[in-house]
Design an enzyme around this catalytic site. Structure first.
Site, PDB file in Angstrom:
ATOM      1  N   TRP A   1       2.476   9.887 -29.454  1.00 21.05           N
ATOM      2  CA  TRP A   1       2.173   8.572 -28.861  1.00 21.05           C
ATOM      3  C   TRP A   1       1.297   7.666 -29.739  1.00 21.05           C
ATOM      4  O   TRP A   1       0.793   6.653 -29.270  1.00 21.05           O
ATOM      5  CB  TRP A   1       1.513   8.707 -27.483  1.00 21.05           C
TER       6      TRP A   1
ATOM      7  N   ASP B   1       5.030   5.882 -23.831  1.00 20.85           N
ATOM      8  CA  ASP B   1       6.439   5.856 -23.436  1.00 20.85           C
ATOM      9  C   ASP B   1       6.946   4.450 -23.155  1.00 20.85           C
ATOM     10  O   ASP B   1       6.217   3.581 -22.659  1.00 20.85           O
ATOM     11  CB  ASP B   1       6.648   6.692 -22.179  1.00 20.85           C
TER      12      ASP B   1
ATOM     13  N   ASP C   1       5.894  17.314 -27.923  1.00 20.94           N
ATOM     14  CA  ASP C   1       5.036  16.400 -27.169  1.00 20.94           C
ATOM     15  C   ASP C   1       3.554  16.741 -27.342  1.00 20.94           C
ATOM     16  O   ASP C   1       3.189  17.659 -28.075  1.00 20.94           O
ATOM     17  CB  ASP C   1       5.464  16.434 -25.698  1.00 20.94           C
TER      18      ASP C   1
ATOM     19  N   ASN D   1      -3.387   9.520 -32.675  1.00 16.73           N
ATOM     20  CA  ASN D   1      -4.143   9.966 -33.838  1.00 16.73           C
ATOM     21  C   ASN D   1      -3.601   9.394 -35.143  1.00 16.73           C
ATOM     22  O   ASN D   1      -3.744  10.004 -36.200  1.00 16.73           O
ATOM     23  CB  ASN D   1      -4.150  11.499 -33.896  1.00 16.73           C
TER      24      ASN D   1
END
Length: 400
Positions: free
Chosen positions: A181, A202, A147, A184
């Site tokens: 997520w 999410d 994560d 980048n």
């Protein structure tokens, strides 16, 4: 001193040429993850029961392999800095749990974070990547979800490459799933770093919504689909656009669940179920184990679907398959039933990215409905009736 310098140079050279493990995700990974349904409310009995359920209900035989523990399994680090599982939640330890899962023909996944702490405020791996990777390997872990919480000042590419190198140095083949997520643009640089990367924040169990939590946002099925559609050129065998865990069985309608599963299959996303496998309905199980839809996801060409037609709430998506077959999905995004007549000969099956093409004026295809088994061919137009939030998903095979 000379020996130390030589050793350091050798380690640096090995790291510079480190690569992720090949052959672990030639098709999108399939499995289960604890987060969507259980969050931090996890323990070793849940993981054991889930592994047993996956065998008993046929999910393992349908292709699901990974049983993944998400956040909050962590206890404290010992006096040598080695991460330990929470002794109340996982009293037998992760190695015993991995052995249990492996004995059932499955693989065990675990979770960490590139920052100082995980999203659940547990000890993460920043500065201890090599130590944690060795620990996971010793435990028999097969999958790492990594994560991106509490990472202020970190380079995403640098942090994820470090963990890739650490996993390689540990020696055990571990599938590396980046959960960054999409902040980048990992699709532009992570092909050699990880086996999959998240494309969005999410997921949440809704059809078309965004739920803001202030510093982060959750997305519905269509929102994630739309955000990932433009990234198709980056997906392929061994490196997948991850659209997050499935919400099938977590409160969507049956039509939405079939559509959700179909969309993820068409777009070659990993199929990681996120529901309670111990108590799901027969209808949910039937969706998750539809082998014809799974076969589209697991097709070895690994081409992410193309949105071929967009006419208001109606969309047509196409996906070339191995052996000259095609998958075709008609989607109703909207709130009313749609009646649509599709003239096969008007719209060629053509994807200039993958260089696959079929002229339906010259070649007749037989189609099969992957949800109800109905059949027909492309010699005549297709009459489609789509209820709200539903799909028609077909597999086309050329007639000799």
């Amino acid at each position: 001193m000379k020996r130390l310098v030589t050793t350091a140079l050798l380690m640096a050279a090995a790291t510079a040429h480190a690569q992720k493990f090949d052959g672990l995700a030639d098709t999108p990974q399939m499995g289960w993850n604890s987060w969507n349904k259980f969050g931090c409310d996890i323990n070793e009995q849940l993981i054991r029961d889930t592994a047993d359920a996956m065998v008993k209900n046929g999910m393992r035989d349908a292709g699901y392999r990974y049983v993944n523990i998400d956040d909050c399994w962590h206890g404290k680090r010992d006096e040598n800095g080695n991460i330990q599982p929470d002794p109340q939640r996982f009293p037998s330890g992760i190695k015993a749990l991995a052995d249990y899962v492996h004995a059932r023909g499955l693989k065990l996944g675990i979770y960490s974070d590139a920052g100082n702490t995980t999203c659940g405020h547990k000890p993460a791996s920043r500065g201890r990547e090599y130590q944690d990777a060795r620990t996971y390997a010793a435990w028999g872990v097969d999958y790492l979800k990594y994560d991106w919480c509490d990472t202020e000042g970190l380079s995403a590419k640098g942090a994820y490459t470090t963990m890739r190198d650490a996993l390689r140095a540990a020696g055990r083949p571990i599938l590396f799933s980046m959960c960054e997520w999409g902040d980048n643009k990992p699709w532009e640089w992570a092909q050699d770093v990880s086996h999959s990367w998240r494309t969005t924040g999410d997921i949440t169990a809704c059809w078309d919504c965004e739920l803001s939590h202030g510093s982060w946002t959750q997305f519905g099925v269509l929102n994630i689909m739309d955000k990932t559609a433009a990234l198709r050129k980056y997906a392929g065998p061994g490196h997948w656009n991850d659209m997050d865990m499935l919400e099938v069985g977590n409160g969507l309608t049956p039509d939405e669940e079939r559509a959700h599963f179909s969309i993820w299959a068409m777009m070659t996303s990993p199929l990681i179920s996120g529901n309670d496998l111990r108590s799901m309905s027969a209808e949910t199980l039937k969706i998750l184990t539809n082998r014809n839809v799974i076969a589209v996801n697991q097709d070895k060409l690994g081409v992410q679907a193309l949105r071929r037609i967009a006419q208001g709430d109606l969309e047509m998506w196409i996906k070339p398959l191995d052996g000259g077959d095609w998958a075709v999905m008609f989607l109703n995004r909207g709130e009313r039933t749609l009646d649509y007549r599709h003239d096969w000969q008007k719209y060629a099956l053509a994807d200039d990215l993958s260089k696959h093409e079929a002229d339906l004026k010259k070649t007749r295809f037989r189609w099969t409905d992957l949800w109800n088994g109905a059949g027909g061919d492309t010699a005549k137009p297709l009459d489609v009736k789509l209820k709200p939030h539903s799909v028609l998903m077909l597999r086309l095979k050329a007639q000799g």
